[in-house]
Design a protein around this motif. Sequence first.
Motif, PDB file in Angstrom:
ATOM      1  N   LEU A   1       0.836  -1.197   0.000  1.00  0.00           N
ATOM      2  CA  LEU A   1       0.000   0.000   0.000  1.00  0.00           C
ATOM      3  C   LEU A   1       0.872   1.248   0.000  1.00  0.00           C
ATOM      4  O   LEU A   1       0.574   2.231  -0.688  1.00  0.00           O
ATOM      5  N   ALA A   2       1.961   1.214   0.758  1.00  0.00           N
ATOM      6  CA  ALA A   2       2.857   2.367   0.818  1.00  0.00           C
ATOM      7  C   ALA A   2       3.471   2.665  -0.550  1.00  0.00           C
ATOM      8  O   ALA A   2       3.589   3.829  -0.955  1.00  0.00           O
ATOM      9  N   GLU A   3       3.862   1.606  -1.266  1.00  0.00           N
ATOM     10  CA  GLU A   3       4.444   1.800  -2.597  1.00  0.00           C
ATOM     11  C   GLU A   3       3.401   2.362  -3.565  1.00  0.00           C
ATOM     12  O   GLU A   3       3.696   3.225  -4.395  1.00  0.00           O
ATOM     13  N   ARG A   4       2.174   1.869  -3.453  1.00  0.00           N
ATOM     14  CA  ARG A   4       1.126   2.378  -4.340  1.00  0.00           C
ATOM     15  C   ARG A   4       0.826   3.844  -4.040  1.00  0.00           C
ATOM     16  O   ARG A   4       0.656   4.662  -4.947  1.00  0.00           O
ATOM     17  N   HIS A   5       0.775   4.203  -2.780  1.00  0.00           N
ATOM     18  CA  HIS A   5       0.559   5.600  -2.420  1.00  0.00           C
ATOM     19  C   HIS A   5       1.706   6.485  -2.923  1.00  0.00           C
ATOM     20  O   HIS A   5       1.483   7.638  -3.312  1.00  0.00           O
ATOM     21  N   HIS A   6       2.916   5.942  -2.890  1.00  0.00           N
ATOM     22  CA  HIS A   6       4.072   6.710  -3.391  1.00  0.00           C
ATOM     23  C   HIS A   6       3.904   7.004  -4.881  1.00  0.00           C
ATOM     24  O   HIS A   6       4.153   8.131  -5.334  1.00  0.00           O
ATOM     25  N   CYS A   7       3.469   6.002  -5.634  1.00  0.00           N
ATOM     26  CA  CYS A   7       3.247   6.192  -7.071  1.00  0.00           C
ATOM     27  C   CYS A   7       2.133   7.207  -7.307  1.00  0.00           C
ATOM     28  O   CYS A   7       2.271   8.110  -8.139  1.00  0.00           O
ATOM     29  N   CYS A   8       1.020   7.072  -6.577  1.00  0.00           N
ATOM     30  CA  CYS A   8      -0.100   8.011  -6.737  1.00  0.00           C
ATOM     31  C   CYS A   8       0.294   9.431  -6.326  1.00  0.00           C
ATOM     32  O   CYS A   8      -0.190  10.404  -6.915  1.00  0.00           O
ATOM     33  N   GLN A   9       1.152   9.544  -5.332  1.00  0.00           N
ATOM     34  CA  GLN A   9       1.612  10.868  -4.915  1.00  0.00           C
ATOM     35  C   GLN A   9       2.329  11.574  -6.059  1.00  0.00           C
ATOM     36  O   GLN A   9       2.104  12.759  -6.313  1.00  0.00           O
ATOM     37  N   ILE A  10       3.163  10.816  -6.760  1.00  0.00           N
ATOM     38  CA  ILE A  10       3.931  11.396  -7.865  1.00  0.00           C
ATOM     39  C   ILE A  10       3.059  11.671  -9.080  1.00  0.00           C
ATOM     40  O   ILE A  10       3.130  12.748  -9.688  1.00  0.00           O
ATOM     41  N   ARG A  11       2.223  10.717  -9.427  1.00  0.00           N
ATOM     42  CA  ARG A  11       1.482  10.793 -10.675  1.00  0.00           C
ATOM     43  C   ARG A  11       0.162  11.563 -10.575  1.00  0.00           C
ATOM     44  O   ARG A  11      -0.346  12.061 -11.585  1.00  0.00           O
ATOM     45  N   LYS A  12      -0.411  11.651  -9.361  1.00  0.00           N
ATOM     46  CA  LYS A  12      -1.724  12.274  -9.213  1.00  0.00           C
ATOM     47  C   LYS A  12      -1.761  13.425  -8.212  1.00  0.00           C
ATOM     48  O   LYS A  12      -2.228  14.524  -8.526  1.00  0.00           O
ATOM     49  N   VAL A  13      -1.295  13.166  -7.000  1.00  0.00           N
ATOM     50  CA  VAL A  13      -1.485  14.137  -5.921  1.00  0.00           C
ATOM     51  C   VAL A  13      -0.691  15.413  -6.163  1.00  0.00           C
ATOM     52  O   VAL A  13      -1.217  16.527  -6.013  1.00  0.00           O
ATOM     53  N   GLU A  14       0.579  15.276  -6.518  1.00  0.00           N
ATOM     54  CA  GLU A  14       1.393  16.475  -6.752  1.00  0.00           C
ATOM     55  C   GLU A  14       0.859  17.295  -7.926  1.00  0.00           C
ATOM     56  O   GLU A  14       0.712  18.525  -7.810  1.00  0.00           O
ATOM     57  N   PRO A  15       0.507  16.665  -9.059  1.00  0.00           N
ATOM     58  CA  PRO A  15      -0.097  17.452 -10.141  1.00  0.00           C
ATOM     59  C   PRO A  15      -1.423  18.101  -9.746  1.00  0.00           C
ATOM     60  O   PRO A  15      -1.724  19.215 -10.186  1.00  0.00           O
ATOM     61  N   LEU A  16      -2.210  17.408  -8.916  1.00  0.00           N
ATOM     62  CA  LEU A  16      -3.466  18.010  -8.455  1.00  0.00           C
ATOM     63  C   LEU A  16      -3.196  19.301  -7.697  1.00  0.00           C
ATOM     64  O   LEU A  16      -3.915  20.291  -7.858  1.00  0.00           O
TER      65      LEU A  16
END
Length: 231
Positions: A107-122
Amino acid sequence: MTDILELSATATPAEILRAGLAAAGGPVKLACSFSVEDVVLVDLIAELGLPIGTFALDTGRLNEETYEVAEALADRYRLAIDWYFPRHEAVEALERERGPFSFRRSLAERHHCCQIRKVEPLGRALHGLAGWVTGMRREQSVTRSGLRAIEIDTVNGGIVKINPLLAWDEAQVWAYAESRRLPVNRLHRQGYRSIGCAPCTRPVAPGEHPRAGRWWWEAAEHKECGLHRRR
């Protein structure tokens, strides 16, 4: 502000949108992932003539069919879509150091990917906005059951967050889309009831929950990417 946020339980999507605009008191945009819900909102906003822009997050791993919907909406509504991408340095480091499928390890790795690809751009997409509109609905998952029509997004600087379709069920969304002959993602007809990044989405079997195909290796209470965090 308090009076505006406390809408009637029977408020329509149009009423929620108008009240949300009033509550924001400044620029508002729709966060569009080109789901059937977001396509409905694009049409509704256009029909109402509301001053609401549109932005989209391109994670770099979207399905071809998703881009087809984006192009169809741009053509039909002369829609200007503000696209936001992840920082290329962060994506390069992610894939170089952790590999292309690190998000499936934990889950931590998936959140890391989403942070880079989704959260930061948001965060960049929301910069300077007074509010944003989402296509979230309460019935989509256990993580969304407490949605309110209009909320204060404390995670993203206290701006207004507007959820016009929160009380609609899936049948109502599709009835609207079909009655208006809206362009919808071809993957929906192939069993995809919720569509995100291609490696994180699969069709669902009859009787499965609509979001069972998102991050299917995780528990239901974890099926969020971080875009809709709550404090």
